[in-house]
Design a protein around this motif. Structure first.
Motif, short mmCIF file in Angstrom:
data_model
loop_
_atom_site.label_atom_id
_atom_site.label_comp_id
_atom_site.label_asym_id
_atom_site.label_seq_id
_atom_site.Cartn_x
_atom_site.Cartn_y
_atom_site.Cartn_z
N ASP A 185 -12.38 14.26 6.27
CA ASP A 185 -11.51 14.54 5.13
C ASP A 185 -11.90 15.86 4.46
OD1 ASP A 185 -10.46 12.11 5.65
OD2 ASP A 185 -11.17 11.13 3.84
N GLU A 210 0.83 -1.20 0.00
CA GLU A 210 0.00 0.00 0.00
C GLU A 210 0.87 1.26 0.00
OE1 GLU A 210 -3.29 -0.19 2.68
OE2 GLU A 210 -3.83 1.91 2.30
N ASN A 230 -1.02 10.61 3.70
CA ASN A 230 -1.50 11.08 2.41
C ASN A 230 -2.01 12.52 2.50
OD1 ASN A 230 -2.20 10.81 -0.29
ND2 ASN A 230 -4.17 9.84 0.12
N ILE A 231 -2.83 12.81 3.51
CA ILE A 231 -3.39 14.15 3.69
C ILE A 231 -2.33 15.16 4.12
CG2 ILE A 231 -4.93 15.51 5.19
CD1 ILE A 231 -6.84 13.10 5.15
N THR A 287 -3.61 1.48 8.62
CA THR A 287 -4.47 2.07 7.58
C THR A 287 -4.66 3.56 7.85
OG1 THR A 287 -5.63 -0.01 7.29
CG2 THR A 287 -6.77 1.95 6.51
N GLN A 288 -4.87 3.91 9.11
CA GLN A 288 -5.04 5.32 9.48
C GLN A 288 -3.75 6.12 9.25
OE1 GLN A 288 -7.56 7.00 9.84
NE2 GLN A 288 -7.41 8.57 11.40
N GLU A 331 -18.46 5.65 7.83
CA GLU A 331 -18.05 6.15 6.52
C GLU A 331 -18.38 7.63 6.39
OE1 GLU A 331 -19.03 3.53 3.32
OE2 GLU A 331 -18.36 4.98 1.82
N HIS A 382 -1.52 5.50 6.93
CA HIS A 382 -1.49 5.73 5.47
C HIS A 382 -2.37 6.94 5.10
CE1 HIS A 382 0.89 2.47 4.02
NE2 HIS A 382 0.14 1.55 4.61
N HIS A 383 -3.56 6.95 5.66
CA HIS A 383 -4.53 8.01 5.35
C HIS A 383 -4.00 9.38 5.80
CE1 HIS A 383 -8.50 9.42 4.33
NE2 HIS A 383 -8.63 10.01 5.49
N LYS A 387 0.89 4.20 -2.92
CA LYS A 387 0.70 5.62 -2.61
C LYS A 387 1.90 6.45 -3.09
CE LYS A 387 -3.18 6.14 -0.03
NZ LYS A 387 -3.31 5.42 1.24
N GLN A 410 -15.82 9.63 8.36
CA GLN A 410 -14.55 9.66 7.62
C GLN A 410 -14.59 10.70 6.49
OE1 GLN A 410 -11.74 7.08 7.99
NE2 GLN A 410 -10.83 8.85 7.01
N LYS A 411 -15.66 10.67 5.69
CA LYS A 411 -15.80 11.63 4.58
C LYS A 411 -15.86 13.06 5.12
CE LYS A 411 -16.42 9.31 0.58
NZ LYS A 411 -17.51 8.34 0.44
#
Lengths: 71, 84, 71, 84, 84, 71
Positions: C20, A13, B34-35, B27-28, C13, B30-31, A17, C16-17
């Motif tokens: 972001d 992953e 990215n941001i 996973t968090q 979900e 990675h998120h 990215k 999360q959206k």
């Protein structure tokens, strides 16, 4: 092992990215080869992304520790 | 050892729970990377080395993103409880 | 229950959206705390996103009903 | 035929492996098209027909993206081996 | 009650099918909100309250996105049938 | 069959990507109907995306073949 599978999935992953991010940042017009300046940009971009990953990872771990101590 | 006794093994349960948590945390990360890379590194010119400023920005970015999530979560829970 | 699990997944979900979207919209340069204007922006942004979710949800349901009546 | 003898059938194994690979390759084609369409088509004006220039750009885009992935993979493996 | 008789229970089958559909529809609402919020709200200044104009834009956005999907689906099916 | 399911999944993902891409590219302000110029833009955009998909698919297959011959 489960541990290794997780590590491999994680690495995959990260590589995905990295490729997306650094390709977008470094290749404006795809030519017939990677120019040396494009290669340099990709190397630097991926190094910085890895550095950022480590900093974010540490900051996130510290925050979670702090939150769980509070409760 | 049968599958059902394996599934009830407390050591194995702890191991699996720990792995699942590690997976979620990764996973968090990675998120967030990215941001925060976009907010703090990509937009700010040089990629030759992370400056002290960029490092602080990345740390603050993680903290403020989580603040933001907590603020929104509380607000959403309130809104749902008020039945709006 | 399945119903509750779906609702929880849906809420996760959405959160999360929302995070972001509103982080990107409201935090230009992350500082050492959330300023009061950043907090206000996040609250407004998440309220508007929830409003939008409700409007979209209704419009989508109506369209599907209309389409399925046609057949 | 029992399930376990079916699962050990070499022909079936080959078939399943081929399908899984096809699935992975197709996912990658979706990903590459998404990126390269933006780089080579959307940003460059007309959508009426792909020009020779856009076609070459799309082909180069696939090649350079894969070069980029290989460069990063090698660099990351080195970095991990050096234990940084 | 055995698992297989449970799986053949028509009431349960209806319940599961309805839940799966609900799940798909919800996923689509998330997707549409994400796209239409950007088109109609974020880009148009104030977040203090949704204006009548923004509300109409959101409703139109849903309708036009689905029109767009139908147009593309029909065109793609035609293209595949012509074997291009 | 597995084959058909894969093909359907593939087609669905393609249609999803096409809708997202061409809606963003062609609809600036969603009105009460699709105008004829919006319809034309969507048709062209989806045709070009399909063309691009075919070119990318071929280029990718050739590259993998070349790489696997090298080893």
């Amino acid at each position: 092992s489960v541990q290794q599978q997780l590590a491999i999935q994680n690495a995959q992953e990260l590589l995905q990215k990295l490729s997306d991010k650094c390709f977008k940042a470094c290749i404006q017009k795809p030519g017939s080869t990677l120019s040396s300046s494009e290669q340099k940009c990709i190397s630097q971009c991926s190094d910085r992304y890895m550095d950022a990953w480590n900093i974010v990872s540490r900051a996130y771990a510290e925050r979670i520790k702090r939150e769980s101590n509070r409760h | 050892m049968s599958l059902s006794s394996l599934a009830n093994d407390p050591e194995l349960q702890k191991f699996v729970a720990a792995k699942e948590l590690e997976n979620q945390l990764t996973t968090q990360v990675h998120h967030l990377t990215n941001i925060c890379f976009d907010k703090c590194v990509e937009s700010s010119g040089s990629l030759s080395d992370l400056s002290a400023k960029q490092t602080t920005c990345l740390q603050n970015c993680v903290e403020r993103f989580l603040d933001c999530t907590m603020l929104i979560t509380n607000r959403t829970v309130q809104r749902i409880q008020q039945g709006r």
